[in-house]
Design a protein around this motif. Structure first.
Motif: not given
Length: 122
Positions: A75, A82-83, A79
């Motif tokens: 996870a 994506h960031t 993340s």
């Protein structure tokens, strides 16, 4: 010197940084090199964890995998991807798709440098 020249031109901002270029797969992959696998300590592009990059307008779609399906930091890793994508100038949205097909194999998917760092010499 005129005020506009002091502030910089569109191709050379006042801070001296190069202006962002067009949104390309190469630009996306360069940004993803900042995401490092926390267990191995090598960036995800060099590891071969990025299976695909697609750009549609200002949306970037990335298909990626993990070093193992049971990755305990999955996870956090997704993340971080994506960031990183959202930090690229011109990106309005980012979609990260996780897949395990084909399974990750560092012997065939990692860069030569990453293989050397992991001790894979064949």
């Amino acid at each position: 010197m005129a005020q506009a020249e002091q502030a910089g031109t569109p191709s050379t901002p006042a801070n001296g940084a190069a202006a962002p270029g067009p949104l390309t797969e190469e630009r996306v992959r360069e940004e993803l090199k900042t995401v490092v696998d926390p267990e191995i300590g090598i960036d995800m592009v060099s590891l071969g964890l990025i299976y695909g990059v697609r750009i549609e307008g200002s949306t970037v779609f990335v298909t990626m995998t993990l070093t193992s399906p049971g990755c305990p930091v999955a996870a956090m890793f997704i993340s971080a991807v994506h960031t990183a994508l959202m930090s690229i100038p011109g990106v309005a949205d980012a979609k990260v798709d996780l897949t395990f097909a084909p399974p990750w194999d560092p012997r065939t998917m990692a860069s030569e440098e990453a293989k050397m760092m992991m001790g894979i010499y064949y």
